[in-house]
Scaffold this motif. Structure first.
Motif, PDB file in Angstrom:
ATOM      1  N   TYR A   1       0.842  -1.203   0.000  1.00  0.00           N
ATOM      2  CA  TYR A   1       0.000   0.000   0.000  1.00  0.00           C
ATOM      3  C   TYR A   1       0.868   1.240   0.000  1.00  0.00           C
ATOM      4  N   PHE A   2       0.455   2.235  -0.756  1.00  0.00           N
ATOM      5  CA  PHE A   2       0.933   3.604  -0.573  1.00  0.00           C
ATOM      6  C   PHE A   2      -0.229   4.534  -0.846  1.00  0.00           C
ATOM      7  N   GLY A   3      -0.380   5.548   0.007  1.00  0.00           N
ATOM      8  CA  GLY A   3      -1.427   6.523  -0.199  1.00  0.00           C
ATOM      9  C   GLY A   3      -1.155   7.802   0.548  1.00  0.00           C
ATOM     10  N   THR A   4      -1.813   8.867   0.136  1.00  0.00           N
ATOM     11  CA  THR A   4      -1.665  10.171   0.773  1.00  0.00           C
ATOM     12  C   THR A   4      -3.032  10.827   0.903  1.00  0.00           C
ATOM     13  N   ALA A   5      -3.063  11.868   1.726  1.00  0.00           N
ATOM     14  CA  ALA A   5      -4.256  12.710   1.840  1.00  0.00           C
ATOM     15  C   ALA A   5      -3.805  14.095   2.276  1.00  0.00           C
ATOM     16  N   GLY A   6      -4.501  15.095   1.817  1.00  0.00           N
ATOM     17  CA  GLY A   6      -4.261  16.444   2.290  1.00  0.00           C
ATOM     18  C   GLY A   6      -2.991  17.077   1.768  1.00  0.00           C
ATOM     19  N   TYR A   7      -2.515  18.054   2.539  1.00  0.00           N
ATOM     20  CA  TYR A   7      -1.434  18.911   2.080  1.00  0.00           C
ATOM     21  C   TYR A   7      -0.153  18.753   2.905  1.00  0.00           C
ATOM     22  N   ALA A   8       0.976  18.784   2.202  1.00  0.00           N
ATOM     23  CA  ALA A   8       2.264  18.945   2.873  1.00  0.00           C
ATOM     24  C   ALA A   8       2.444  20.411   3.271  1.00  0.00           C
ATOM     25  N   ASP A   9       1.900  21.310   2.462  1.00  0.00           N
ATOM     26  CA  ASP A   9       1.908  22.740   2.760  1.00  0.00           C
ATOM     27  C   ASP A   9       0.525  23.258   2.404  1.00  0.00           C
ATOM     28  N   ARG A  10      -0.292  23.416   3.433  1.00  0.00           N
ATOM     29  CA  ARG A  10      -1.698  23.773   3.222  1.00  0.00           C
ATOM     30  C   ARG A  10      -1.838  25.162   2.605  1.00  0.00           C
ATOM     31  N   GLU A  11      -0.998  26.097   3.053  1.00  0.00           N
ATOM     32  CA  GLU A  11      -1.103  27.471   2.588  1.00  0.00           C
ATOM     33  C   GLU A  11      -0.688  27.601   1.123  1.00  0.00           C
ATOM     34  N   ALA A  12       0.291  26.795   0.713  1.00  0.00           N
ATOM     35  CA  ALA A  12       0.747  26.818  -0.681  1.00  0.00           C
ATOM     36  C   ALA A  12      -0.043  25.853  -1.559  1.00  0.00           C
ATOM     37  N   LYS A  13      -0.994  25.127  -0.960  1.00  0.00           N
ATOM     38  CA  LYS A  13      -1.794  24.126  -1.670  1.00  0.00           C
ATOM     39  C   LYS A  13      -0.901  23.055  -2.315  1.00  0.00           C
ATOM     40  N   ARG A  14       0.179  22.711  -1.607  1.00  0.00           N
ATOM     41  CA  ARG A  14       1.090  21.666  -2.097  1.00  0.00           C
ATOM     42  C   ARG A  14       0.688  20.336  -1.460  1.00  0.00           C
TER      43      ARG A  14
ATOM     44  N   LEU B   1      14.076  22.432   0.601  1.00  0.00           N
ATOM     45  CA  LEU B   1      12.978  23.110   1.294  1.00  0.00           C
ATOM     46  C   LEU B   1      11.648  23.046   0.548  1.00  0.00           C
ATOM     47  N   PRO B   2      11.637  23.151  -0.795  1.00  0.00           N
ATOM     48  CA  PRO B   2      10.345  23.064  -1.490  1.00  0.00           C
ATOM     49  C   PRO B   2       9.649  21.715  -1.349  1.00  0.00           C
ATOM     50  N   ARG B   3      10.372  20.685  -0.889  1.00  0.00           N
ATOM     51  CA  ARG B   3       9.762  19.360  -0.698  1.00  0.00           C
ATOM     52  C   ARG B   3       9.465  19.059   0.771  1.00  0.00           C
ATOM     53  N   LEU B   4       9.864  19.945   1.673  1.00  0.00           N
ATOM     54  CA  LEU B   4       9.697  19.696   3.102  1.00  0.00           C
ATOM     55  C   LEU B   4       8.277  20.030   3.541  1.00  0.00           C
TER      56      LEU B   4
ATOM     57  N   PHE C   1       0.469  16.453  -0.080  1.00  0.00           N
ATOM     58  CA  PHE C   1       1.367  15.425   0.430  1.00  0.00           C
ATOM     59  C   PHE C   1       1.598  14.432  -0.711  1.00  0.00           C
ATOM     60  N   SER C   2       2.843  14.110  -0.989  1.00  0.00           N
ATOM     61  CA  SER C   2       3.138  13.224  -2.105  1.00  0.00           C
ATOM     62  C   SER C   2       4.229  12.235  -1.713  1.00  0.00           C
ATOM     63  N   ARG C   3       4.573  11.395  -2.660  1.00  0.00           N
ATOM     64  CA  ARG C   3       5.550  10.349  -2.378  1.00  0.00           C
ATOM     65  C   ARG C   3       6.930  10.934  -2.090  1.00  0.00           C
ATOM     66  N   ASP C   4       7.274  12.064  -2.681  1.00  0.00           N
ATOM     67  CA  ASP C   4       8.600  12.620  -2.465  1.00  0.00           C
ATOM     68  C   ASP C   4       8.618  13.718  -1.399  1.00  0.00           C
ATOM     69  N   THR C   5       7.523  13.871  -0.644  1.00  0.00           N
ATOM     70  CA  THR C   5       7.506  14.814   0.469  1.00  0.00           C
ATOM     71  C   THR C   5       8.520  14.392   1.529  1.00  0.00           C
TER      72      THR C   5
ATOM     73  N   ILE D   1      15.734  14.311   8.868  1.00  0.00           N
ATOM     74  CA  ILE D   1      14.704  14.493   7.842  1.00  0.00           C
ATOM     75  C   ILE D   1      14.767  13.273   6.942  1.00  0.00           C
ATOM     76  N   SER D   2      13.606  12.781   6.504  1.00  0.00           N
ATOM     77  CA  SER D   2      13.599  11.595   5.647  1.00  0.00           C
ATOM     78  C   SER D   2      12.389  11.619   4.733  1.00  0.00           C
ATOM     79  N   SER D   3      12.415  10.746   3.748  1.00  0.00           N
ATOM     80  CA  SER D   3      11.264  10.504   2.877  1.00  0.00           C
ATOM     81  C   SER D   3      10.656   9.155   3.241  1.00  0.00           C
ATOM     82  N   VAL D   4       9.415   8.933   2.839  1.00  0.00           N
ATOM     83  CA  VAL D   4       8.737   7.698   3.208  1.00  0.00           C
ATOM     84  C   VAL D   4       9.432   6.478   2.606  1.00  0.00           C
ATOM     85  N   ASP D   5       9.934   6.584   1.385  1.00  0.00           N
ATOM     86  CA  ASP D   5      10.631   5.451   0.775  1.00  0.00           C
ATOM     87  C   ASP D   5      11.989   5.215   1.411  1.00  0.00           C
ATOM     88  N   ASP D   6      12.696   6.296   1.741  1.00  0.00           N
ATOM     89  CA  ASP D   6      13.985   6.152   2.419  1.00  0.00           C
ATOM     90  C   ASP D   6      13.814   5.417   3.743  1.00  0.00           C
ATOM     91  N   PHE D   7      12.856   5.893   4.546  1.00  0.00           N
ATOM     92  CA  PHE D   7      12.728   5.273   5.866  1.00  0.00           C
ATOM     93  C   PHE D   7      12.196   3.854   5.770  1.00  0.00           C
TER      94      PHE D   7
END
Length: 421
Positions: free
Chosen positions: A62-75, A247-250, A77-81, A289-295
């Protein structure tokens, strides 16, 4: 000491049996159920965004996301967050530490002062005299290496109402302007909260492990971990010191405000541990700091018994030992550890030793080992089901309800797993 050793052997045999025994019910990954759980976290206002990754039986389930990594920028949550994982750094430090144990650099029952002499004169706070002065006494036994890996050394972890916690705040050992040796010198001046080995209390013990790795390996701690864990595992995006380019991916952090809604944390909150040129301290207990695939690569190494893609990080026996409850039955004062579930604590991991006691307890299997982070991140390793899961969110303060929900979504409400008690 002999009775403690016997208890540890017995616990290892019990856990090994639990891991090898087939579960009483199998885990079926219901993707729609997990999707709904993630979406509910966002729609209920408990998280701005979240992601989950599950591996089972050697493949992605399974892999899935919901919502925003940055709500104000409307970015979204994604696999490379990328996220700040805080105390999920601790198991990484534990693996680094136990690599040196495998090399014979130290023994778990060695006194800490054999390697860090500044701790030879540790004193225990036992109260105050009639004039209000602290009473400090020599401990009944020295702090052992075993104590710093299971949070039984007597160390504190920050300010608080007691005299040792006030002394901790004054000494400020975890100030990022301190390097690891200075951290150790300052911590050694702080009185112990209790006699070593008698209580479980979350502590700076993992930062002491980092100091020991640096001293025993002869390498800066951050460099050691990168060379001996991250690079061999292909964890290319995990680290303490980070470039501005990421920073743009954090993911932004969000805190519950006075009105109960999530409010974006400050830029300083995002930057001070990873993008701070003045930082000298590489903490063993936080800061990655890590990514979901890294960890997940780190988690997969553990479920595989210390190996991933032909690269051995630890021996299988060492992983089993880390995943074995190390707490003597007499250690009944365990702070908030029981909130994690029916179990104890091994080497830098919480360990599940029995089935959930009630429907409110987190779902999971006996033999599972896991840890989480201050902004509500979580991962666990479930050998009985050959399953690992990584859950990323950036919610402050720590929200146990998110962990309850993601575990129920992955296991289902009815899952109990193999009997361990």
């Amino acid at each position: 000491m002999r009775s403690l050793a016997f208890a540890a052997v017995a616990a290892t045999l019990t856990l090994s049996s639990a891991i090898s025994a087939p579960p009483t019910s199998t885990v079926t990954i219901d993707k729609a159920r997990i999707d709904r759980s993630l979406q509910d976290m966002v729609s209920s206002g408990r998280a701005a965004g979240a992601s989950a990754l599950v591996w089972k039986d050697g493949k992605e389930a399974y892999f899935g996301t919901a919502g925003y990594a940055d709500r104000e920028a409307k970015r979204p949550f994604s696999r490379d967050t990328l996220v700040q994982i805080f105390s999920m750094t601790k198991p990484v430090s534990g693996v680094a530490f136990m690599q040196l144990w495998e090399q014979g650099k130290f023994g778990l029952d060695d006194p800490l002062s054999m390697y860090l002499p500044e701790f030879a004169n540790a004193k225990v706070f036992v109260g105050k005299d009639t004039a209000g002065n602290p009473i400090l006494v020599a401990p009944r036994r020295p702090i052992l290496i075993r104590d710093i890996v299971r949070h039984t050394a007597g160390f504190g972890y920050g300010p608080g109402p007691t005299y040792p916690e006030e002394a901790f705040a004054k000494a400020d050992p975890l100030n990022l302007a301190n390097d690891l040796p200075e951290f150790g010198r300052r911590l050694a001046t702080v009185p112990l909260l209790y006699e070593p080995g008698t209580k479980w209390r979350y502590s700076a013990g993992v930062d002491v492990q980092a100091l020991l790795v640096q001293k025993l390996s002869g390498q800066p701690y951050e460099e050691y971990v990168r060379q001996h864990i991250f690079e061999p595992l292909g964890m290319k995006e995990t680290g303490w010191t980070q470039p501005e380019s990421i920073l743009p991916r954090l993911a932004a952090g969000y805190a519950k405000g006075p009105d109960g809604t999530l409010q974006r944390k400050s830029e300083a909150d995002f930057r001070h541990m990873n993008f701070n040129p003045e930082r000298k301290l590489t903490m063993g207990g936080a800061g990655l700091i890590s990514s979901v695939d890294d960890f997940m690569r780190f988690a997969r190494m553990l479920v595989n018994g210390g190996t991933l893609d032909g690269v051995r990080i630890l021996k299988p026996s060492t992983v089993r030992m880390m995943a074995t409850n190390e707490l003597d039955a007499r250690v009944t004062d365990r702070q908030w550890l029981p909130d994690k579930g029916n179990g104890g604590f091994g080497i830098d991991f919480a360990v599940r030793t029995g089935q959930p006691k009630d429907t409110q307890e987190n779902r999971g299997a006996v033999g599972e080992f896991f840890w989480d982070g201050a902004w509500s991140t979580l991962f666990w390793v479930d050998p009985a089901n050959k399953l690992t899961a990584v859950f990323f969110v950036q919610k402050d303060p720590f929200d146990r309800s998110l962990h309850r929900d993601i575990r129920r979504a992955i296991y289902g409400d009815d899952y109990l797993g193999p009997t361990g008690d």
